[in-house]
Design a protein around this motif. Structure first.
Motif, PDB file in Angstrom:
ATOM      1  N   SER A   9     -36.787 -33.107   5.621  1.00  0.00           N
ATOM      2  CA  SER A   9     -36.591 -31.643   5.546  1.00  0.00           C
ATOM      3  C   SER A   9     -35.309 -31.336   4.768  1.00  0.00           C
ATOM      4  O   SER A   9     -34.416 -32.186   4.649  1.00  0.00           O
ATOM      5  N   ILE A  10     -35.241 -30.075   4.249  1.00  0.00           N
ATOM      6  CA  ILE A  10     -34.064 -29.565   3.543  1.00  0.00           C
ATOM      7  C   ILE A  10     -33.540 -28.371   4.337  1.00  0.00           C
ATOM      8  O   ILE A  10     -34.311 -27.461   4.700  1.00  0.00           O
ATOM      9  N   GLU A  11     -32.234 -28.417   4.624  1.00  0.00           N
ATOM     10  CA  GLU A  11     -31.643 -27.349   5.415  1.00  0.00           C
ATOM     11  C   GLU A  11     -30.523 -26.657   4.622  1.00  0.00           C
ATOM     12  O   GLU A  11     -29.870 -27.301   3.781  1.00  0.00           O
ATOM     13  N   ALA A  13     -35.632 -25.076  -2.501  1.00  0.00           N
ATOM     14  CA  ALA A  13     -36.523 -25.813  -3.422  1.00  0.00           C
ATOM     15  C   ALA A  13     -36.185 -27.300  -3.390  1.00  0.00           C
ATOM     16  O   ALA A  13     -35.023 -27.696  -3.237  1.00  0.00           O
ATOM     17  N   PHE A  14     -37.271 -28.142  -3.542  1.00  0.00           N
ATOM     18  CA  PHE A  14     -37.117 -29.605  -3.613  1.00  0.00           C
ATOM     19  C   PHE A  14     -37.591 -30.037  -4.985  1.00  0.00           C
ATOM     20  O   PHE A  14     -38.721 -29.727  -5.397  1.00  0.00           O
ATOM     21  N   LEU A  15     -36.711 -30.784  -5.724  1.00  0.00           N
ATOM     22  CA  LEU A  15     -37.030 -31.221  -7.081  1.00  0.00           C
ATOM     23  C   LEU A  15     -36.874 -32.731  -7.191  1.00  0.00           C
ATOM     24  O   LEU A  15     -35.971 -33.332  -6.565  1.00  0.00           O
ATOM     25  N   VAL A  16     -37.777 -33.336  -7.965  1.00  0.00           N
ATOM     26  CA  VAL A  16     -37.716 -34.770  -8.271  1.00  0.00           C
ATOM     27  C   VAL A  16     -37.532 -34.895  -9.765  1.00  0.00           C
ATOM     28  O   VAL A  16     -38.404 -34.485 -10.547  1.00  0.00           O
ATOM     29  N   GLY A  35     -39.715 -23.009  -0.366  1.00  0.00           N
ATOM     30  CA  GLY A  35     -39.879 -22.224   0.844  1.00  0.00           C
ATOM     31  C   GLY A  35     -38.803 -21.161   0.906  1.00  0.00           C
ATOM     32  O   GLY A  35     -37.794 -21.227   0.190  1.00  0.00           O
ATOM     33  N   ASP A  36     -38.969 -20.170   1.797  1.00  0.00           N
ATOM     34  CA  ASP A  36     -38.000 -19.077   1.875  1.00  0.00           C
ATOM     35  C   ASP A  36     -37.213 -19.093   3.169  1.00  0.00           C
ATOM     36  O   ASP A  36     -36.555 -18.108   3.519  1.00  0.00           O
ATOM     37  N   SER A  37     -37.298 -20.175   3.903  1.00  0.00           N
ATOM     38  CA  SER A  37     -36.528 -20.267   5.149  1.00  0.00           C
ATOM     39  C   SER A  37     -36.109 -21.713   5.364  1.00  0.00           C
ATOM     40  O   SER A  37     -36.673 -22.639   4.777  1.00  0.00           O
ATOM     41  N   SER A  38     -35.095 -21.883   6.216  1.00  0.00           N
ATOM     42  CA  SER A  38     -34.567 -23.210   6.553  1.00  0.00           C
ATOM     43  C   SER A  38     -34.984 -23.553   7.984  1.00  0.00           C
ATOM     44  O   SER A  38     -34.910 -22.683   8.880  1.00  0.00           O
ATOM     45  N   ALA A  64     -35.600 -45.959  -9.599  1.00  0.00           N
ATOM     46  CA  ALA A  64     -34.647 -44.989  -9.048  1.00  0.00           C
ATOM     47  C   ALA A  64     -35.060 -43.564  -9.439  1.00  0.00           C
ATOM     48  O   ALA A  64     -35.423 -43.290 -10.593  1.00  0.00           O
ATOM     49  N   ARG A  65     -35.008 -42.670  -8.473  1.00  0.00           N
ATOM     50  CA  ARG A  65     -35.362 -41.273  -8.702  1.00  0.00           C
ATOM     51  C   ARG A  65     -34.282 -40.365  -8.085  1.00  0.00           C
ATOM     52  O   ARG A  65     -33.766 -40.649  -6.989  1.00  0.00           O
ATOM     53  N   ALA A  66     -33.993 -39.258  -8.828  1.00  0.00           N
ATOM     54  CA  ALA A  66     -32.998 -38.286  -8.359  1.00  0.00           C
ATOM     55  C   ALA A  66     -33.721 -37.147  -7.646  1.00  0.00           C
ATOM     56  O   ALA A  66     -34.568 -36.459  -8.231  1.00  0.00           O
ATOM     57  N   LEU A  67     -33.375 -36.915  -6.377  1.00  0.00           N
ATOM     58  CA  LEU A  67     -33.973 -35.858  -5.571  1.00  0.00           C
ATOM     59  C   LEU A  67     -32.914 -34.764  -5.364  1.00  0.00           C
ATOM     60  O   LEU A  67     -31.757 -35.064  -4.994  1.00  0.00           O
ATOM     61  N   ARG A  68     -33.295 -33.505  -5.586  1.00  0.00           N
ATOM     62  CA  ARG A  68     -32.359 -32.381  -5.446  1.00  0.00           C
ATOM     63  C   ARG A  68     -32.909 -31.352  -4.468  1.00  0.00           C
ATOM     64  O   ARG A  68     -34.119 -31.075  -4.451  1.00  0.00           O
ATOM     65  N   ALA A  69     -31.955 -30.824  -3.666  1.00  0.00           N
ATOM     66  CA  ALA A  69     -32.259 -29.689  -2.783  1.00  0.00           C
ATOM     67  C   ALA A  69     -31.468 -28.486  -3.303  1.00  0.00           C
ATOM     68  O   ALA A  69     -30.235 -28.555  -3.423  1.00  0.00           O
ATOM     69  N   VAL A  70     -32.161 -27.400  -3.605  1.00  0.00           N
ATOM     70  CA  VAL A  70     -31.519 -26.211  -4.195  1.00  0.00           C
ATOM     71  C   VAL A  70     -31.744 -25.025  -3.254  1.00  0.00           C
ATOM     72  O   VAL A  70     -32.901 -24.677  -2.947  1.00  0.00           O
TER      73      VAL A  70
END
Length: 749
Positions: free
Chosen positions: A82-84, A95-98, A106-109, A124-130
């Motif tokens: 999950s992303i908080e 948003a979750f990006l690879v 999503g619009d909520s945490s 190797a992969r870069a994962l971002r939470a925005v």
């Protein structure tokens, strides 16, 4: 703060700069604690409220991060995390990006993510939470992970497949991965018996199988890498515990005087193979299915004997129990060897009841002049044939069979089965008559038409034939095809032709001369023919061949003869030489086979009487005024090496060659079939005269003679792959005569 240390100040002024920007909003307790050098403490606390203040009144999102996923994790397949984030005015989007590609929003945490990592390449992969708030302010967090879909490799190196186990199983494996092995689990399939190893290598563990029932199980070794990829290797385990055994009788220390039952209780979780009883280290035997075994003590009197019961299961595992008993003295067994004294009052067979090493079961020391085993011999004679065993220094190579023992002239170390040896049937030198077979130590006639009786019982009713010509066919190409190769066989003819050349003789001239002077007289009766019925078409024809005695002692008449008694099988009215199952078509007859057809081979004045076996006769047949005439009759058959050698030995051991002093055979085929077979011990010092000179020549040239014979062999009659016989072809002509009966013994030549 809130019970956790923020830092330490060791000198005045006692002050601390506290950065609250990363502290969660809300109330927190700050505590200052002072400590002197003696360790005394004092403290003071204050409650503060952490609030945010942003210029313009709207702060950007805070606490953006991944929950359930950390920097450097290895992943495969679907990954759940999950992303908080939080914002004072509210979030507009998470948003979750690879690798900069948006995967989930999503619009909520919190934002719950189920990411299928199989949709990207390994590596190797870069994962971002925005996080974006309602004012458009963005805050990011990033972690790097390894996408790994390659399964690890594993090889279980212990235990071996189908290892026999019963408690702890030591397991070992080698495991490799393109990233890293996270764990190796060793476990028994379909059970809870498993151990996980996380700190390898080495990848080792001990699995407890003590609670498992006996049987076969599958042991699995499972390697798991950091991404959760797995691979397994398997081995079969056989759980089988050793048997158990315990004595139940007699009691420990019990006194034993005579034979008793030893009783044990034995069991196994799979199958009990056997239980053996030992007296010390000596095997007594096996217990029966009820765990019972008779035992007669063999130790000295008044001594302690340790009995051992050894149980074996079907897997070869064993268990052992011991029981000590006391052997006591018996009145008729003072030496305690379990054999009763041979005294009159005891009636046993121990010839020395004062010595433990004398008795029927003792080991005799051959050559010391003592009879330790009380069998009347200086040696062990277990089978009672009066020959000591080879193992005890005697000459009996099979001391378990009373029909196998050596005779005086057997080669050293060789024993013959006297139950089947026709030269020593049932006893040494008890030779069976030719035509008889040694069966169960008795000479028996095995032919279907063999009839017990006297020669005088033979019915001389049919027409008869006198053979006025008997020749050895010397032409190699004139024989019958006896071995089925399509070519004629006549090795005897070649041999006799060679002997003629060597000794400047003429075997056929000598045979014809013997016929002319009456020294050789052979004839036949035809029991199945009469004097009047046509010969053509006759079947089941029988021809009996005899050695004859001329009634008027005139070789020129050839009209009246008597048979010799020697022409009949001993104790029977059956001829030694009988041709059976003949047929006549036109004027041609084919008859046989005959067990034996006897012929004399004259060699340098020596007449060797040999038997051609499995003889077939073909020729032209007709009647004349006295009986049956034969013209150009040919007899083909087999002359075995054994028969030929028997004839030579018979001659060399006859009175004619007594000067050689042979006490046994000159030639023994059990030693060799060639020159090495000449084993006779002889001397020519007393030999003189022409006849004895021939005896000397044969004895001295025995090796050459046997080499010549061996080279002439062309048939393998017993099917063992070794040549042991030679083919033979004879030619006969005969005329009608009258064979009237059997000659009295005094009239035989």
């Amino acid at each position: 703060m809130d019970g956790g240390s923020l830092g330490v100040v060791e000198s005045p002024p006692y002050a601390w700069s506290w950065d609250a920007t990363m502290i969660p909003l809300g109330e927190h307790t700050l505590t200052a604690r002072a400590t002197d050098r003696a360790g005394n403490e004092a403290s003071a606390s204050v409650t503060v409220v952490v609030e945010r203040y942003c210029e313009g009144g709207d702060c950007p999102p805070e606490g953006v991060g991944f929950v359930g996923l950390e920097e450097g994790d290895a992943v495969t397949g679907r990954v759940m995390f999950s992303i908080e984030a939080e914002d004072d005015e509210g979030l507009a989007q998470l948003a979750f990006l690879v690798d900069d590609v948006e995967v989930a929003t999503g619009d909520s945490s919190p934002l719950e993510v189920r990411w299928n990592s199989d949709q990207v390449e390994e590596g190797a992969r870069a994962l971002r939470a925005v996080a974006t708030d309602t004012s458009g302010q963005r805050v990011e967090a990033m972690v790097s992970v390894l996408v790994d879909r390659t399964r690890p490799e594993i090889d279980m190196t212990a235990p071996m497949d189908r290892a026999l186990v019963n408690a702890d199983v030591v397991c070992e494996a080698t495991a490799t991965d393109d990233d890293a092995i996270a764990s190796v689990q060793f476990g028994v399939l379909a059970t809870s018996n498993a151990v996980v190893v996380r700190n390898g290598p080495p990848w080792q563990a001990t699995v407890d199988v003590a609670s498992l029932e006996a049987g076969e199980y599958t042991l699995l070794a499972t390697a798991t890498d950091r991404a959760g990829n797995t691979r397994q290797d398997a081995r079969t385990l056989v759980v089988d515990r050793p048997p158990t055994v315990a004595f139940t009788a007699p009691e420990e220390g019990a006194p034993i005087r005579e034979e008793v039952f030893i009783v044990v209780a034995a069991a196994d979780d799979v199958a009990l193979e056997r239980v053996e009883l030992y007296e010390g280290d000596r095997l007594v035997g096996e217990f029966d299915e009820e765990g019972r075994r008779r035992w007669t003590p063999s130790g000295p009197a008044n001594s302690e004997v340790v009995l051992r019961a050894v149980a074996y299961d079907s897997a070869g595992q064993q268990a052992e129990a011991e029981r000590a008993v006391l052997v006591e003295v018996a009145p008729c067994d003072r030496d305690g060897d379990r054999a009763l004294s041979d005294s009159e009052e005891c009636g046993g067979d121990d010839c020395d009841d004062s010595a433990f090493d004398y008795g029927p079961e003792a080991e005799d020391q051959v050559g010391d002049g003592l009879d330790q085993n009380c069998d009347g011999l200086d040696g062990v004679d277990a089978d009672g044939d009066l020959f000591a065993s080879a193992g005890s220094g005697g000459s009996d190579c099979d001391d378990e069979d009373p029909t196998v023992y050596p005779c005086a002239f057997d080669p050293p170390g060789l024993c013959t089965d006297r139950a089947t040896d026709r030269n020593n049937c049932g006893a040494c030198n008890a030779a069976c008559d030719l035509g008889l077979t040694c069966i169960a130590s008795r000479c028996e006639c095995i032919a279907e038409d063999c009839t017990v009786g006297a020669p005088e019982d033979y019915a001389f009713t049919g027409p008869d034939t006198f053979f006025y010509r008997v020749n050895i066919e010397l032409n190699e190409a004139a024989g019958f095809d006896l071995d089925g190769d399509g070519a004629p066989d006549n090795a005897l003819g070649v041999l006799m032709d060679t002997i003629d050349d060597l000794f400047m003789g003429n075997v056929n001239a000598e045979l014809n001369n013997q016929v002319q002077i009456g020294e050789l007289a052979l004839g036949a009766t035809w029991p199945t023919l009469d004097f009047e019925s046509p010969l053509d078409g006759a079947t089941g024809v029988q021809m009996d061949v005899f050695a004859l005695v001329d009634v008027d002692d005139n070789p020129g008449t050839r009209d009246r003869y008597l048979t010799t008694r020697d022409s009949f099988i001993e104790g029977h009215q059956t001829p030694r030489s009988r041709f059976r199952d003949g047929t006549i078509e036109g004027a041609q007859i084919e008859i046989g086979p005959a067990d034996n057809f006897f012929v004399t081979l004259p060699i340098q004045g020596v007449s060797l009487r040999v038997a051609v076996e499995d003889a077939i006769m073909r020729g032209t047949i007709s009647r004349d005024s006295l009986g049956v005439r034969l013209f150009n009759a040919r007899i083909g058959g087999v002359l075995t090496l054994a028969n030929f050698v028997d004839s030579v030995n018979e001659y060399l051991q006859s009175d004619a060659c007594s000067c050689l002093g042979l006490e046994g055979p000159m030639i023994d085929l059990r030693v060799d079939t060639g020159s090495q077979a000449c084993i006779g011990d002889y001397s020519t010092d007393s030999c003189a005269g022409a006849q004895q000179g021939l005896c000397t020549a044969i004895a001295v040239q025995c090796s050459l003679f046997m080499s010549l014979i061996e080279a002439s062999l062309d048939l393998d009659v017993d099917g063992d792959g070794e040549l042991d016989a030679m083919s033979a072809m004879l030619r006969l002509d005969g005329q009608g005569t009258d064979i009237e009966g059997v000659a009295p013994e005094e009239e035989e030549p």
